[in-house]
Design a protein around this motif. Sequence first.
Motif, PDB file in Angstrom:
ATOM      1  N   SER A   8       0.644  -1.398   0.050  1.00  0.00           N
ATOM      2  CA  SER A   8       0.081   0.009   0.118  1.00  0.00           C
ATOM      3  C   SER A   8       0.897   1.309  -0.180  1.00  0.00           C
ATOM      4  O   SER A   8       2.086   1.247   0.612  1.00  0.00           O
ATOM      5  N   LEU A   9       0.458   2.043  -0.672  1.00  0.00           N
ATOM      6  CA  LEU A   9       1.300   3.517  -0.587  1.00  0.00           C
ATOM      7  C   LEU A   9       1.069   4.323   0.748  1.00  0.00           C
ATOM      8  O   LEU A   9       2.033   5.009   1.104  1.00  0.00           O
ATOM      9  N   ASP A  10       0.351   3.883   1.603  1.00  0.00           N
ATOM     10  CA  ASP A  10       0.060   4.394   2.749  1.00  0.00           C
ATOM     11  C   ASP A  10       1.355   3.940   4.009  1.00  0.00           C
ATOM     12  O   ASP A  10       1.473   4.596   4.540  1.00  0.00           O
ATOM     13  N   HIS A  11       1.860   2.886   3.565  1.00  0.00           N
ATOM     14  CA  HIS A  11       3.128   2.284   4.538  1.00  0.00           C
ATOM     15  C   HIS A  11       4.379   3.274   4.034  1.00  0.00           C
ATOM     16  O   HIS A  11       4.559   3.353   2.827  1.00  0.00           O
ATOM     17  N   GLU A  12       5.099   3.467   5.013  1.00  0.00           N
ATOM     18  CA  GLU A  12       6.298   4.123   4.738  1.00  0.00           C
ATOM     19  C   GLU A  12       7.420   3.561   4.820  1.00  0.00           C
ATOM     20  O   GLU A  12       8.445   3.679   4.446  1.00  0.00           O
ATOM     21  N   ASP A  13       7.498   2.761   5.595  1.00  0.00           N
ATOM     22  CA  ASP A  13       8.874   1.694   5.809  1.00  0.00           C
ATOM     23  C   ASP A  13       8.123   0.298   5.458  1.00  0.00           C
ATOM     24  O   ASP A  13       7.049  -0.336   5.638  1.00  0.00           O
ATOM     25  N   ILE A  14       9.263  -0.738   5.194  1.00  0.00           N
ATOM     26  CA  ILE A  14       9.049  -2.019   5.217  1.00  0.00           C
ATOM     27  C   ILE A  14       9.142  -2.816   6.550  1.00  0.00           C
ATOM     28  O   ILE A  14       9.898  -2.371   7.465  1.00  0.00           O
ATOM     29  N   GLU A  15       8.008  -3.362   6.830  1.00  0.00           N
ATOM     30  CA  GLU A  15       7.859  -4.062   8.278  1.00  0.00           C
ATOM     31  C   GLU A  15       7.830  -5.437   8.095  1.00  0.00           C
ATOM     32  O   GLU A  15       6.689  -5.960   7.334  1.00  0.00           O
ATOM     33  N   ILE A  16       8.499  -6.405   8.680  1.00  0.00           N
ATOM     34  CA  ILE A  16       8.581  -7.799   8.608  1.00  0.00           C
ATOM     35  C   ILE A  16       8.273  -8.217  10.140  1.00  0.00           C
ATOM     36  O   ILE A  16       9.101  -7.971  11.031  1.00  0.00           O
ATOM     37  N   THR A  17       7.002  -9.058  10.207  1.00  0.00           N
ATOM     38  CA  THR A  17       6.568  -9.729  11.487  1.00  0.00           C
ATOM     39  C   THR A  17       6.680 -11.181  11.314  1.00  0.00           C
ATOM     40  O   THR A  17       6.302 -11.776  10.127  1.00  0.00           O
ATOM     41  N   ILE A  18       7.192 -11.856  12.241  1.00  0.00           N
ATOM     42  CA  ILE A  18       7.313 -13.520  11.867  1.00  0.00           C
ATOM     43  C   ILE A  18       6.515 -13.896  13.226  1.00  0.00           C
ATOM     44  O   ILE A  18       7.088 -13.745  14.307  1.00  0.00           O
ATOM     45  N   LYS A  19       5.650 -14.827  13.049  1.00  0.00           N
ATOM     46  CA  LYS A  19       5.024 -15.532  14.060  1.00  0.00           C
ATOM     47  C   LYS A  19       5.190 -16.989  13.879  1.00  0.00           C
ATOM     48  O   LYS A  19       5.106 -17.546  13.030  1.00  0.00           O
ATOM     49  N   LYS A  21       6.062 -20.792  16.350  1.00  0.00           N
ATOM     50  CA  LYS A  21       6.095 -21.539  17.813  1.00  0.00           C
ATOM     51  C   LYS A  21       7.536 -21.482  18.139  1.00  0.00           C
ATOM     52  O   LYS A  21       7.617 -21.300  19.251  1.00  0.00           O
ATOM     53  N   LEU A  22       8.375 -21.710  17.233  1.00  0.00           N
ATOM     54  CA  LEU A  22      10.071 -21.881  17.885  1.00  0.00           C
ATOM     55  C   LEU A  22      10.677 -21.553  16.506  1.00  0.00           C
ATOM     56  O   LEU A  22      10.465 -21.801  15.517  1.00  0.00           O
ATOM     57  N   VAL A  23      11.624 -20.722  17.261  1.00  0.00           N
ATOM     58  CA  VAL A  23      12.882 -20.096  16.098  1.00  0.00           C
ATOM     59  C   VAL A  23      13.837 -21.335  15.941  1.00  0.00           C
ATOM     60  O   VAL A  23      14.667 -21.932  16.947  1.00  0.00           O
ATOM     61  N   ASP A  24      14.025 -21.988  14.776  1.00  0.00           N
ATOM     62  CA  ASP A  24      14.744 -23.185  14.571  1.00  0.00           C
ATOM     63  C   ASP A  24      15.886 -22.608  13.711  1.00  0.00           C
ATOM     64  O   ASP A  24      16.140 -21.597  13.344  1.00  0.00           O
ATOM     65  N   ALA A  25      16.896 -23.721  13.450  1.00  0.00           N
ATOM     66  CA  ALA A  25      18.207 -23.084  12.521  1.00  0.00           C
ATOM     67  C   ALA A  25      17.557 -22.382  11.188  1.00  0.00           C
ATOM     68  O   ALA A  25      18.390 -21.738  10.861  1.00  0.00           O
ATOM     69  N   GLU A  26      16.725 -23.032  10.722  1.00  0.00           N
ATOM     70  CA  GLU A  26      16.104 -22.612   9.051  1.00  0.00           C
ATOM     71  C   GLU A  26      15.796 -21.234   9.633  1.00  0.00           C
ATOM     72  O   GLU A  26      16.128 -20.420   8.637  1.00  0.00           O
ATOM     73  N   LEU A  27      14.983 -21.031  10.249  1.00  0.00           N
ATOM     74  CA  LEU A  27      14.389 -19.784  10.598  1.00  0.00           C
ATOM     75  C   LEU A  27      15.334 -18.742  11.015  1.00  0.00           C
ATOM     76  O   LEU A  27      15.398 -17.411  10.491  1.00  0.00           O
ATOM     77  N   GLU A  28      16.335 -19.176  11.750  1.00  0.00           N
ATOM     78  CA  GLU A  28      17.471 -18.186  12.257  1.00  0.00           C
ATOM     79  C   GLU A  28      18.190 -17.859  10.950  1.00  0.00           C
ATOM     80  O   GLU A  28      18.626 -16.673  10.820  1.00  0.00           O
ATOM     81  N   LYS A  29      18.308 -18.756   9.864  1.00  0.00           N
ATOM     82  CA  LYS A  29      19.275 -18.396   8.554  1.00  0.00           C
ATOM     83  C   LYS A  29      18.374 -17.369   8.094  1.00  0.00           C
ATOM     84  O   LYS A  29      18.897 -16.315   7.346  1.00  0.00           O
ATOM     85  N   LEU A  30      16.990 -17.309   7.895  1.00  0.00           N
ATOM     86  CA  LEU A  30      16.024 -16.369   7.139  1.00  0.00           C
ATOM     87  C   LEU A  30      16.191 -15.228   8.055  1.00  0.00           C
ATOM     88  O   LEU A  30      16.386 -14.199   7.208  1.00  0.00           O
ATOM     89  N   ILE A  31      16.199 -15.149   9.318  1.00  0.00           N
ATOM     90  CA  ILE A  31      16.264 -13.838   9.938  1.00  0.00           C
ATOM     91  C   ILE A  31      17.469 -13.092   9.525  1.00  0.00           C
ATOM     92  O   ILE A  31      17.458 -12.038   9.298  1.00  0.00           O
ATOM     93  N   ALA A  32      18.657 -13.991   9.719  1.00  0.00           N
ATOM     94  CA  ALA A  32      19.939 -13.095   9.327  1.00  0.00           C
ATOM     95  C   ALA A  32      19.843 -12.545   8.099  1.00  0.00           C
ATOM     96  O   ALA A  32      20.484 -11.608   7.892  1.00  0.00           O
TER      97      ALA A  32
END
Length: 145
Positions: A8-19, A21-32
């Motif tokens: 949307s043009l209303d958003h000023e910044d990029i925002e990423i939310t991760i929901k 159950k548990l942060v595993d190794a694959e998710l840690e790699k994605l977050i990095a």
Amino acid sequence: MKLIIDQSLDHEDIEITIKCKLVDAELEKLIAQIRLYGFSITGKKDGATYPLRLEDIYYFESIDDKSFAYCEKDVYECSLKLYELEEQFSKADFVRISKSCILNIMKLSSVRALLNGRFEALLHNGEKLIINRHYVQDFKKKFDF
């Protein structure tokens, strides 16, 4: 995994939310990777200074106590030492492959075994790098070999 994109043009910044159950190794790699998105370092060439995006760098190499960033066609001198680059980008797709070289595995086209436990890495731009046997285990872990 579910991916929701709210453009949307209303958003000023990029925002990423991760929901999750548990942060595993694959998710840690994605977050990095997400944290390094748009991250750049400074490179010098012919007296001019350029911002270099990590995703454009094929590898870093140290020669005569100077560090260089190798991109598809150009080479830039970096102000950081190789060990500093390794520490800074260890959670990203960069891995040390020799005493003087750190490889971006996202630029890797293929790998083949050589004699004495070494490997040869073929990059997307046609360059070949040697993965010394001392660093093969770390390379295999990073590359999910």
